[in-house]
Write an enzyme that holds these catalytic residues in place. Structure first.
Site, PDB file in Angstrom:
ATOM      1  N   TYR A  71      34.597  24.342 -15.549  1.00 28.46           N
ATOM      2  CA  TYR A  71      35.760  24.928 -16.529  1.00 28.46           C
ATOM      3  C   TYR A  71      36.807  25.499 -15.525  1.00 28.46           C
ATOM      4  O   TYR A  71      36.323  26.667 -14.917  1.00 28.46           O
ATOM      5  CB  TYR A  71      35.172  26.000 -17.276  1.00 28.46           C
ATOM      6  CG  TYR A  71      34.327  25.271 -18.308  1.00 28.46           C
ATOM      7  CD1 TYR A  71      34.000  23.923 -18.516  1.00 28.46           C
ATOM      8  CD2 TYR A  71      33.354  26.172 -19.060  1.00 28.46           C
ATOM      9  CE1 TYR A  71      33.327  23.612 -19.670  1.00 28.46           C
ATOM     10  CE2 TYR A  71      32.526  25.782 -20.010  1.00 28.46           C
ATOM     11  CZ  TYR A  71      32.470  24.508 -20.370  1.00 28.46           C
ATOM     12  OH  TYR A  71      31.581  23.863 -21.370  1.00 28.46           O
ATOM     13  N   PRO A 227      31.214  22.882 -32.841  1.00 31.02           N
ATOM     14  CA  PRO A 227      30.820  23.301 -34.139  1.00 31.02           C
ATOM     15  C   PRO A 227      31.690  23.105 -35.315  1.00 31.02           C
ATOM     16  O   PRO A 227      31.135  23.554 -36.551  1.00 31.02           O
ATOM     17  CB  PRO A 227      30.221  24.767 -33.946  1.00 31.02           C
ATOM     18  CG  PRO A 227      31.090  25.265 -32.705  1.00 31.02           C
ATOM     19  CD  PRO A 227      31.377  24.050 -31.996  1.00 31.02           C
ATOM     20  N   GLY A 229      34.011  20.638 -35.368  1.00 29.69           N
ATOM     21  CA  GLY A 229      34.546  19.297 -35.116  1.00 29.69           C
ATOM     22  C   GLY A 229      35.861  19.313 -34.743  1.00 29.69           C
ATOM     23  O   GLY A 229      36.464  20.487 -33.921  1.00 29.69           O
TER      24      GLY A 229
END
Length: 314
Positions: A71, A227, A229
């Site tokens: 990240y 979570p 979408g």
């Protein structure tokens, strides 16, 4: 970054109520709502704002954070290292299985070979400033949106588990999780000890119901990524579903909060790691843990059309 303080079951080490209540992760009691740190990359030009956001998460009762060395090519891990204090009791969950690739079509490349997994754990330890990472997820490339393994990156799961369990035996990781794994892969890994599974899953993308049931039966934490979408083109968005919008109007909250609350009500082993770079969105995500969905609301949401999309990015 874990603390020697033993808080009450429903409180964090700082005394704040646990966001979303208490759940279990690798033998540790944590808040059911954590924080997914990937979006901290968006604050690369304002490191102080990133630190303030993480400090706010602690104040709100969040005590576990999901991260990875890839990240921001170590930026996010460095912010986590500087933001959290030992007394915060924050459990860091990282992942391996990919390396940064800033010049590539997406900023990641597979790193699935055992020696790469070991090197990634070492990189995470260094950037996080930890002697042990409480939980490390092995990111497989078997399923879900994202990378796919090719050539020498196609590695047997047993070979990967061998190095990950060795790292656990050495004390460099506390517990082992899996990400983007198939039901067959999880069943093969269970004898090695699995603390959690991270797969794409939401109210409008329920292709992994079998995985969720398997995890629930085995006492394995289910930590869905995406979570809400809509992370990639072609993925349905929870906030666009008519049943979700009806529930949001009835409850006086946002559709996104309904989507998160549904996940928490879906199974007792669900732990959430929604990500954001916005303090307001962080507060809204945590507040989703206070939303009560009665049997009527759950039935309506459960009956919403389930659409599962597998989007390959490269």
């Amino acid at each position: 970054m874990t603390s020697n303080t033993t808080p009450a079951p429903n409180d964090t080490a700082t005394g704040a109520p646990r966001a979303g209540g208490a759940g279990q992760l690798g033998g540790l009691t944590v808040s059911r709502i954590g924080y997914g740190a990937m979006q901290l990359e968006r604050l690369h030009a304002d490191r102080d704002a990133a630190i303030v956001l993480l400090r706010r998460a602690v104040e709100l009762g969040v005590d576990h954070v999901d991260t990875a060395q890839f990240y921001g090519d170590g930026f996010v891990n460095g912010v986590i290292r500087d933001a959290f204090r030992p007394g915060d009791g924050v459990v860091v969950v990282s992942k391996v299985g990919a390396d940064p690739d800033p010049g590539g079509p997406i900023p990641l490349r597979p790193a699935q070979r055992p020696e790469q997994l070991r090197a990634s754990v070492e990189d995470n330890l260094k950037s996080l400033g930890l002697d042990q990472i409480p939980v490390v997820n092995l990111r497989r490339l078997d399923t879900g949106p994202g990378l796919r393994a090719e050539g020498d990156q196609v590695v047997d799961l047993d070979d990967q588990l061998a190095v990950m369990t060795a790292l656990r035996d050495e004390g460099k990781i506390g517990a082992l999780g899996l990400s983007s794994v198939t039901p067959d892969g999880l069943r093969r890994a269970i004898p090695a000890g699995v603390a959690c599974v991270q797969n794409a899953y939401s109210l409008v993308s329920r292709g992994d119901e079998e995985m969720l049931r398997l995890c629930t039966g085995q006492g394995i934490a289910w930590m869905p990524f995406f979570p809400l979408g809509g992370a990639f083109p072609g993925m349905p968005k929870v906030a666009d579903d008519p049943a979700v919008r009806v529930a949001a109007r009835s409850l006086g909250c946002t559709p996104s909060q309904v989507g998160l609350a549904w996940l928490l009500h879906r199974a007792p082993n669900v732990l959430l790691i929604p990500g954001t770079a916005s303090p307001a969105h962080l507060e809204a995500n945590v507040a989703a843990g206070t939303i009560e969905l009665d049997d009527t609301a759950m039935a309506a949401l459960d009956a919403a059309e389930s659409r599962s999309t597998d989007v390959a990015l490269g």
